[in-house]
Scaffold this motif. Structure first.
Motif, PDB file in Angstrom:
ATOM      1  N   ALA A 259      18.349  -3.995  -0.150  1.00 43.89           N
ATOM      2  CA  ALA A 259      17.711  -2.729   0.466  1.00 43.89           C
ATOM      3  C   ALA A 259      17.128  -3.139   1.693  1.00 43.89           C
ATOM      4  O   ALA A 259      16.856  -4.247   1.921  1.00 43.89           O
ATOM      5  CB  ALA A 259      16.617  -2.182  -0.479  1.00 43.89           C
ATOM      6  N   ILE A 260      16.917  -2.410   2.393  1.00 40.72           N
ATOM      7  CA  ILE A 260      16.147  -2.560   3.698  1.00 40.72           C
ATOM      8  C   ILE A 260      14.588  -2.763   3.371  1.00 40.72           C
ATOM      9  O   ILE A 260      13.922  -2.488   2.314  1.00 40.72           O
ATOM     10  CB  ILE A 260      16.306  -1.500   4.895  1.00 40.72           C
ATOM     11  N   GLU A 261      13.780  -3.610   4.378  1.00 45.47           N
ATOM     12  CA  GLU A 261      12.333  -4.018   4.171  1.00 45.47           C
ATOM     13  C   GLU A 261      11.483  -2.677   4.352  1.00 45.47           C
ATOM     14  O   GLU A 261      11.897  -1.816   5.374  1.00 45.47           O
ATOM     15  CB  GLU A 261      12.174  -4.876   4.847  1.00 45.47           C
ATOM     16  N   GLN A 262      10.469  -2.454   3.621  1.00 45.81           N
ATOM     17  CA  GLN A 262       9.260  -1.469   3.754  1.00 45.81           C
ATOM     18  C   GLN A 262       8.051  -1.972   4.175  1.00 45.81           C
ATOM     19  O   GLN A 262       7.921  -2.964   3.476  1.00 45.81           O
ATOM     20  CB  GLN A 262       9.329  -0.529   2.618  1.00 45.81           C
ATOM     21  N   PRO A 263       7.327  -1.305   4.892  1.00 44.06           N
ATOM     22  CA  PRO A 263       6.084  -1.928   5.013  1.00 44.06           C
ATOM     23  C   PRO A 263       5.349  -1.670   3.852  1.00 44.06           C
ATOM     24  O   PRO A 263       5.127  -0.626   3.296  1.00 44.06           O
ATOM     25  CB  PRO A 263       5.360  -1.142   6.382  1.00 44.06           C
ATOM     26  N   ILE A 264       4.647  -2.930   3.560  1.00 43.43           N
ATOM     27  CA  ILE A 264       3.615  -2.776   2.323  1.00 43.43           C
ATOM     28  C   ILE A 264       2.364  -2.925   2.493  1.00 43.43           C
ATOM     29  O   ILE A 264       1.856  -3.978   2.907  1.00 43.43           O
ATOM     30  CB  ILE A 264       4.155  -3.751   1.185  1.00 43.43           C
ATOM     31  N   PRO A 265       1.628  -2.031   2.795  1.00 40.20           N
ATOM     32  CA  PRO A 265       0.122  -1.984   3.071  1.00 40.20           C
ATOM     33  C   PRO A 265      -0.725  -2.590   2.091  1.00 40.20           C
ATOM     34  O   PRO A 265      -0.561  -2.777   0.740  1.00 40.20           O
ATOM     35  CB  PRO A 265      -0.385  -0.337   3.177  1.00 40.20           C
ATOM     36  N   ALA A 266      -1.721  -3.522   2.665  1.00 40.26           N
ATOM     37  CA  ALA A 266      -2.672  -4.187   1.800  1.00 40.26           C
ATOM     38  C   ALA A 266      -3.128  -3.469   0.480  1.00 40.26           C
ATOM     39  O   ALA A 266      -3.256  -3.794  -0.563  1.00 40.26           O
ATOM     40  CB  ALA A 266      -3.680  -5.030   2.474  1.00 40.26           C
ATOM     41  N   ALA A 267      -3.471  -2.205   0.834  1.00 39.88           N
ATOM     42  CA  ALA A 267      -4.011  -1.427  -0.347  1.00 39.88           C
ATOM     43  C   ALA A 267      -3.007  -1.086  -1.511  1.00 39.88           C
ATOM     44  O   ALA A 267      -3.560  -1.078  -2.696  1.00 39.88           O
ATOM     45  CB  ALA A 267      -4.462  -0.096   0.082  1.00 39.88           C
ATOM     46  N   VAL A 268      -1.760  -1.079  -0.978  1.00 37.61           N
ATOM     47  CA  VAL A 268      -0.583  -0.789  -2.204  1.00 37.61           C
ATOM     48  C   VAL A 268      -0.623  -2.032  -2.836  1.00 37.61           C
ATOM     49  O   VAL A 268      -0.479  -2.249  -4.200  1.00 37.61           O
ATOM     50  CB  VAL A 268       0.848  -0.696  -1.581  1.00 37.61           C
TER      51      VAL A 268
END
Length: 222
Positions: A194-203
């Motif tokens: 899969a392509i990368e997705q931004p993962i927020p710190a809160a997630v």
């Protein structure tokens, strides 16, 4: 007896993952609608609604069975989804069935191969992936990797979290699935799936808290 109530001390974390997992796309006209197989009986219903709104001329329902869907859909997810769409007035001529896929990557790969066999459909440049709500971001990332030539929009019936859990009937099942889908957003890109997705710190924090709370049934080894 399954509960449909989210524990108060976990609600914020569950809501964080629930919101992040959705792409918040606005459904729009596309060349093809793809109903992704799962345990969620709302997928074929919402797919039929979008078809009747004129958003796509053709539907592919894709999916065999996972362990959790055999009882509800003994002949396979895609087969049952097609039957439900027919009940809702979608013409048989507008539906293709891909009955072999056992994961989202195969949903995309096998659908793509099926479409290439049906040359009368013409070139497919835009698609709408219809799934359970929290599958949207993962299916988007997989589809962008495995079918890079198309524009991908995601859709799911817009439901509040508590209403969705009430429909499914099991909060623990939904939370475990939600945690597992979130983890796959970094595991899959690391494996080239899969392509990368931004993962927020809160997630990341919400994910870790829910794993610590015991929601690990759907985790992959890392």
């Amino acid at each position: 007896m399954p509960t449909t109530t989210i524990p108060d001390d976990l609600r914020s974390d569950v809501e964080t993952l629930w919101d992040y997992s959705q792409m918040h796309h606005e459904p729009k006209p596309v060349d093809l609608g793809i109903g992704l197989g799962s345990h969620d009986p709302d997928v074929p219903v919402y797919t039929a609604e979008l078809y009747h709104r004129g958003l796509f001329p053709t539907i592919v329902f894709t999916g065999a069975n996972a362990p959790g869907t055999v009882e509800a859909f003994p002949r396979g997810e895609a087969v049952h989804f097609r039957e439900r769409a027919l009940e809702l007035g979608v013409p048989d001529s507008a539906i293709l069935v891909e009955p072999e896929a056992t994961n989202t990557g195969e949903n995309i790969d096998f659908t793509r191969a099926l479409i290439e066999e049906h040359t009368a459909l013409g070139p497919i440049r835009t698609i709408l992936l219809i799934s359970r709500p929290y599958q949207q971001r993962r299916s988007y990332a997989i589809c962008r990797k495995r079918w890079p030539g198309v524009e991908v929009t995601c859709a799911a019936r817009p439901l509040p979290l508590d209403e969705y859990i009430a429909r499914i009937g099991d909060a623990n099942r939904v939370i475990n699935m939600l945690v597992g889908d979130t983890q796959r957003l970094w595991v899959y890109p690391a494996n080239g799936w899969a392509i990368e997705q931004p993962i927020p710190a809160a997630v990341r924090k919400a994910f870790a808290c829910l794993v610590t709370a015991g929601f690990s049934a759907r985790l992959l080894p890392e």
